[in-house]
Design a protein around this motif. Structure first.
Motif, PDB file in Angstrom:
ATOM      1  N   VAL A  30      -6.190   1.988   7.928  1.00 48.77           N
ATOM      2  CA  VAL A  30      -6.440   2.329   9.331  1.00 48.77           C
ATOM      3  C   VAL A  30      -7.920   2.631   9.540  1.00 48.77           C
ATOM      4  CG1 VAL A  30      -5.949   4.002  11.150  1.00 48.77           C
ATOM      5  CG2 VAL A  30      -4.087   3.159   9.697  1.00 48.77           C
ATOM      6  N   ARG A  31      -8.487   3.398   8.612  1.00 49.58           N
ATOM      7  CA  ARG A  31      -9.922   3.704   8.718  1.00 49.58           C
ATOM      8  C   ARG A  31     -10.752   2.416   8.625  1.00 49.58           C
ATOM      9  NH1 ARG A  31      -8.366   7.798   5.113  1.00 49.58           N
ATOM     10  NH2 ARG A  31      -9.333   6.680   3.363  1.00 49.58           N
ATOM     11  N   ALA A  32     -10.340   1.520   7.719  1.00 52.16           N
ATOM     12  CA  ALA A  32     -11.086   0.272   7.539  1.00 52.16           C
ATOM     13  C   ALA A  32     -11.022  -0.594   8.792  1.00 52.16           C
ATOM     14  CB  ALA A  32     -10.535  -0.490   6.334  1.00 52.16           C
ATOM     15  N   ARG A  33      -9.875  -0.575   9.484  1.00 49.87           N
ATOM     16  CA  ARG A  33      -9.785  -1.305  10.761  1.00 49.87           C
ATOM     17  C   ARG A  33     -10.717  -0.688  11.794  1.00 49.87           C
ATOM     18  NH1 ARG A  33      -4.056  -2.151   9.719  1.00 49.87           N
ATOM     19  NH2 ARG A  33      -3.666  -4.400   9.558  1.00 49.87           N
ATOM     20  N   ASP A  34     -10.715   0.641  11.855  1.00 50.92           N
ATOM     21  CA  ASP A  34     -11.573   1.328  12.818  1.00 50.92           C
ATOM     22  C   ASP A  34     -13.058   1.045  12.545  1.00 50.92           C
ATOM     23  OD1 ASP A  34      -9.316   2.386  13.972  1.00 50.92           O
ATOM     24  OD2 ASP A  34      -9.482   4.348  12.990  1.00 50.92           O
ATOM     25  N   ASP A  79     -15.241  -5.087  -2.405  1.00 55.04           N
ATOM     26  CA  ASP A  79     -14.939  -4.236  -3.566  1.00 55.04           C
ATOM     27  C   ASP A  79     -14.691  -2.793  -3.133  1.00 55.04           C
ATOM     28  OD1 ASP A  79     -15.246  -6.413  -5.202  1.00 55.04           O
ATOM     29  OD2 ASP A  79     -17.269  -5.891  -5.873  1.00 55.04           O
ATOM     30  N   ALA A  80     -15.479  -2.314  -2.184  1.00 56.10           N
ATOM     31  CA  ALA A  80     -15.290  -0.932  -1.705  1.00 56.10           C
ATOM     32  C   ALA A  80     -13.981  -0.805  -0.938  1.00 56.10           C
ATOM     33  CB  ALA A  80     -16.467  -0.528  -0.828  1.00 56.10           C
ATOM     34  N   VAL A  81     -13.633  -1.805  -0.130  1.00 60.89           N
ATOM     35  CA  VAL A  81     -12.381  -1.765   0.623  1.00 60.89           C
ATOM     36  C   VAL A  81     -11.198  -1.712  -0.336  1.00 60.89           C
ATOM     37  CG1 VAL A  81     -10.902  -2.994   2.257  1.00 60.89           C
ATOM     38  CG2 VAL A  81     -13.386  -2.989   2.586  1.00 60.89           C
ATOM     39  N   VAL A  82     -11.231  -2.549  -1.364  1.00 64.43           N
ATOM     40  CA  VAL A  82     -10.142  -2.582  -2.340  1.00 64.43           C
ATOM     41  C   VAL A  82      -9.964  -1.231  -3.011  1.00 64.43           C
ATOM     42  CG1 VAL A  82      -9.520  -3.474  -4.622  1.00 64.43           C
ATOM     43  CG2 VAL A  82     -10.127  -5.050  -2.797  1.00 64.43           C
ATOM     44  N   ARG A  83     -11.067  -0.609  -3.396  1.00 62.60           N
ATOM     45  CA  ARG A  83     -10.968   0.686  -4.083  1.00 62.60           C
ATOM     46  C   ARG A  83     -10.207   1.700  -3.246  1.00 62.60           C
ATOM     47  NH1 ARG A  83     -16.310  -0.516  -5.817  1.00 62.60           N
ATOM     48  NH2 ARG A  83     -17.215   0.705  -4.101  1.00 62.60           N
ATOM     49  N   ASP A  84     -10.405   1.663  -1.927  1.00 62.35           N
ATOM     50  CA  ASP A  84      -9.704   2.607  -1.055  1.00 62.35           C
ATOM     51  C   ASP A  84      -8.226   2.233  -0.891  1.00 62.35           C
ATOM     52  OD1 ASP A  84     -11.969   4.107  -0.660  1.00 62.35           O
ATOM     53  OD2 ASP A  84     -12.523   3.107   1.206  1.00 62.35           O
ATOM     54  N   LEU A  85      -7.934   0.934  -0.838  1.00 61.97           N
ATOM     55  CA  LEU A  85      -6.559   0.509  -0.561  1.00 61.97           C
ATOM     56  C   LEU A  85      -5.621   0.702  -1.736  1.00 61.97           C
ATOM     57  CD1 LEU A  85      -6.880  -2.739   1.594  1.00 61.97           C
ATOM     58  CD2 LEU A  85      -6.948  -0.342   2.296  1.00 61.97           C
ATOM     59  N   GLY A 104      -5.372  -6.407  15.648  1.00 62.70           N
ATOM     60  CA  GLY A 104      -4.701  -7.382  16.507  1.00 62.70           C
ATOM     61  C   GLY A 104      -3.670  -8.205  15.766  1.00 62.70           C
ATOM     62  N   PRO A 105      -3.195  -9.278  16.387  1.00 59.61           N
ATOM     63  CA  PRO A 105      -2.057 -10.050  15.860  1.00 59.61           C
ATOM     64  C   PRO A 105      -2.269 -10.578  14.444  1.00 59.61           C
ATOM     65  CG  PRO A 105      -2.528 -10.672  18.124  1.00 59.61           C
ATOM     66  CD  PRO A 105      -3.641  -9.769  17.689  1.00 59.61           C
ATOM     67  N   TYR A 106      -3.489 -11.076  14.141  1.00 67.83           N
ATOM     68  CA  TYR A 106      -3.676 -11.672  12.819  1.00 67.83           C
ATOM     69  C   TYR A 106      -3.537 -10.630  11.714  1.00 67.83           C
ATOM     70  CZ  TYR A 106      -5.100 -15.059   9.363  1.00 67.83           C
ATOM     71  OH  TYR A 106      -5.091 -15.914   8.285  1.00 67.83           O
ATOM     72  N   GLY A 107      -3.920  -9.387  12.005  1.00 66.84           N
ATOM     73  CA  GLY A 107      -3.823  -8.342  11.005  1.00 66.84           C
ATOM     74  C   GLY A 107      -2.505  -7.597  11.031  1.00 66.84           C
ATOM     75  N   GLU A 108      -1.567  -8.049  11.840  1.00 65.71           N
ATOM     76  CA  GLU A 108      -0.283  -7.360  11.954  1.00 65.71           C
ATOM     77  C   GLU A 108       0.487  -7.449  10.638  1.00 65.71           C
ATOM     78  OE1 GLU A 108       2.225  -4.887  13.821  1.00 65.71           O
ATOM     79  OE2 GLU A 108       0.437  -5.752  14.763  1.00 65.71           O
ATOM     80  N   GLY A 109       0.737  -6.286  10.033  1.00 66.40           N
ATOM     81  CA  GLY A 109       1.510  -6.237   8.802  1.00 66.40           C
ATOM     82  C   GLY A 109       0.733  -6.636   7.558  1.00 66.40           C
ATOM     83  N   ARG A 110      -0.562  -6.943   7.688  1.00 63.67           N
ATOM     84  CA  ARG A 110      -1.347  -7.380   6.543  1.00 63.67           C
ATOM     85  C   ARG A 110      -2.746  -6.752   6.616  1.00 63.67           C
ATOM     86  NH1 ARG A 110       1.469 -11.391   4.203  1.00 63.67           N
ATOM     87  NH2 ARG A 110      -0.215 -11.882   2.753  1.00 63.67           N
ATOM     88  N   ALA A 111      -3.364  -6.598   5.462  1.00 64.86           N
ATOM     89  CA  ALA A 111      -4.756  -6.179   5.389  1.00 64.86           C
ATOM     90  C   ALA A 111      -5.588  -7.438   5.215  1.00 64.86           C
ATOM     91  CB  ALA A 111      -4.972  -5.235   4.218  1.00 64.86           C
ATOM     92  N   LEU A 126       0.822  -1.204   0.000  1.00 68.97           N
ATOM     93  CA  LEU A 126       0.000   0.000   0.000  1.00 68.97           C
ATOM     94  C   LEU A 126       0.858   1.257   0.000  1.00 68.97           C
ATOM     95  CD1 LEU A 126      -2.726  -1.016   2.612  1.00 68.97           C
ATOM     96  CD2 LEU A 126      -2.563  -1.605   0.181  1.00 68.97           C
ATOM     97  N   ARG A 127       0.352   2.272  -0.669  1.00 73.75           N
ATOM     98  CA  ARG A 127       0.972   3.592  -0.628  1.00 73.75           C
ATOM     99  C   ARG A 127       0.396   4.381   0.537  1.00 73.75           C
ATOM    100  NH1 ARG A 127       1.149   4.889  -7.134  1.00 73.75           N
ATOM    101  NH2 ARG A 127       2.993   3.620  -7.553  1.00 73.75           N
ATOM    102  N   GLU A 128       0.825   5.625   0.679  1.00 73.17           N
ATOM    103  CA  GLU A 128       0.444   6.418   1.846  1.00 73.17           C
ATOM    104  C   GLU A 128      -1.077   6.522   1.991  1.00 73.17           C
ATOM    105  OE1 GLU A 128       1.202  10.873   3.773  1.00 73.17           O
ATOM    106  OE2 GLU A 128       2.323  10.221   1.998  1.00 73.17           O
ATOM    107  N   ALA A 129      -1.777   6.830   0.885  1.00 74.82           N
ATOM    108  CA  ALA A 129      -3.238   6.965   0.962  1.00 74.82           C
ATOM    109  C   ALA A 129      -3.888   5.621   1.279  1.00 74.82           C
ATOM    110  CB  ALA A 129      -3.788   7.517  -0.359  1.00 74.82           C
ATOM    111  N   GLY A 130      -3.350   4.548   0.707  1.00 71.58           N
ATOM    112  CA  GLY A 130      -3.891   3.223   0.977  1.00 71.58           C
ATOM    113  C   GLY A 130      -3.686   2.805   2.419  1.00 71.58           C
TER     114      GLY A 130
END
Length: 410
Positions: free
Chosen positions: A373-377, A402-408, A384-391, A364-368
């Motif tokens: 972070v917003r998607a996690r919130d 599809d909407a999540v991907v468009r943002d990332l 948590g641990p499973y999402g550490e370093g990964r989306a 991911l780039r800066e905007a992604g």
């Protein structure tokens, strides 16, 4: 195999690839997709590159005949060997799809597989799959496939309810797909998939639950469940436009997906891709994972798509034109594109995010990253641990993938 072909640059007559395509190939698995474009009848929702006998009559002559199709496809496998040169990789997966591959004699499918084995070799643990319509096989047919090297079979069940099958123009009777699973097990198949479709006009929640219960009760180790997509140009789209059946509904699709995840999860199936569940890691479809992870595959057959080392190409659509190109000693390729680094980055996010393991945040780039972070919130990505370093998508995130991907990808 979708019926529409993309734009692209012309394919070299001999099918040659840029030298860069095989850079680093030893680290990537190699698979083959073998497309069989024939169907006994056309399902009302299908827009794949398939043909009935009536549609082919007088439009390709002997070249379009399914009687000699296996020989023609073997010619493309031999072409693949020439194009890939001394690439030493054994083939990790072979997937025979369609259409209805099992309209061909079992010996034809075995012949096509044997060509891949003879030209490239198969990995010791190679996954060899064919799709099958329930009404086109019996235990003797499946036994011949198993003896010929196939070890996985995928049956198109779609629904357990007759009125739903009728809307889809499926010709098998309820109960036949479940019987096919038993026949496949008796023939020695360890891995069996059932394909399901939800959201068909006229289907109820109870219909969908009954379909899931029937599928689970049959004893497959893999289930694929896809929302019905109404493609323009199909018979179903025309029926909806005339008001004969209602349009599909996104909210209904979401509800049915939640039901599928609940019922399948309760029966010991774990999701590993948004639309796919398996009872174990060994039950996953390795061939589809090649696609989702951007590995290399050669697609043989009319309209088939291939990808090797960032080069993507596609064959001419019509079986007669396909056979004619190979008979003339050339490539059946209609066009190709060489993916830029940015294209490959975006594709990795699009495809890997759909997997249980998700995609690396390093893509991911800066905007992604800010979007992640917003998607996690918002509960769309794992914290948590499973999402550490990964989306990694949550259940709610899968509904809005599809909407999540468009943002990332920004």
């Amino acid at each position: 195999m979708p019926s529409a072909l993309p734009d692209g640059e012309p394919m070299p007559e001999d099918g040659a690839l840029p030298a860069s395509a095989l850079d680093g190939a030893a680290s990537r698995p190699l698979g083959f997709y073998l497309h069989v474009p024939y169907c006994a009848t056309r399902c009302g929702y299908c827009d794949f590159n398939t043909y009935t006998a009536t549609e082919l009559r007088g439009s390709g002559g002997v070249l379009a005949s399914r009687d000699n199709y296996a020989d023609t496809l073997v010619d493309e496998v031999r072409l693949a060997r020439k194009v890939l040169g001394d690439d030493p990789r054994p083939v990790r997966t072979v997937f025979v799809g369609g259409g209805t591959p099992t309209l061909l004699a079992a010996r034809d499918l075995v012949q096509m597989l044997a060509a891949v084995r003879d030209e490239f070799g198969l990995a010791d643990d190679a996954e060899i799959t064919t799709e099958a319509n329930p009404e086109s096989v019996d235990e003797a047919y499946l036994s011949e496939l198993r003896e010929g090297g196939f070890n996985r079979v995928s049956f198109g069940m779609q629904s357990a309810k007759q009125h739903v099958l009728k809307v889809l123009d499926r010709t098998h009777t309820p109960g036949r797909p479940e019987a096919c699973v038993a026949e496949a097990r008796a023939a020695g198949f360890e891995h069996v998939n059932l394909d399901l479709i939800y959201g068909t006009p006229g289907e109820t929640d109870d219909d969908w639950r009954a379909t899931l219960d029937a599928a689970i009760g049959a004893g497959p180790d893999h289930v694929s469940a896809y929302a019905l997509i109404v493609e323009e140009g199909t018979q179903l789209a025309r029926r909806i436009r005339r008001g004969e059946v209602p349009m599909t509904d996104d909210d209904v699709h979401a509800d049915r997906y939640l039901i599928a995840d609940e019922v399948l999860g309760g029966a010991g199936f774990e999701w590993y891709e948004v639309s796919n569940w398996a009872t174990s890691e060994s039950g996953r479809c390795l061939h589809n994972e090649l696609y989702w992870r951007g590995a290399d595959w050669w697609g043989a057959g009319p309209g088939a798509h291939s990808h090797v080392g960032g080069v993507r190409w596609w064959n001419v659509k019509h079986p007669g034109a396909y056979a004619g190109a190979l008979a003339g000693g050339g490539s059946p390729g209609a066009g190709r594109e060489v993916l830029a680094a940015e294209d490959r980055r975006v594709e990795r996010i699009l495809l890997e995010l759909r997997l249980r393991e998700g995609c690396p945040l390093s893509l991911l780039r800066e905007a992604g990253l800010a979007a992640s972070v917003r998607a996690r919130d918002e509960g769309l990505l794992e914290a948590g641990p499973y999402g550490e370093g990964r989306a990694v998508l949550t259940l709610r995130g899968r509904l809005l993938a599809d909407a999540v991907v468009r943002d990332l990808v920004d």
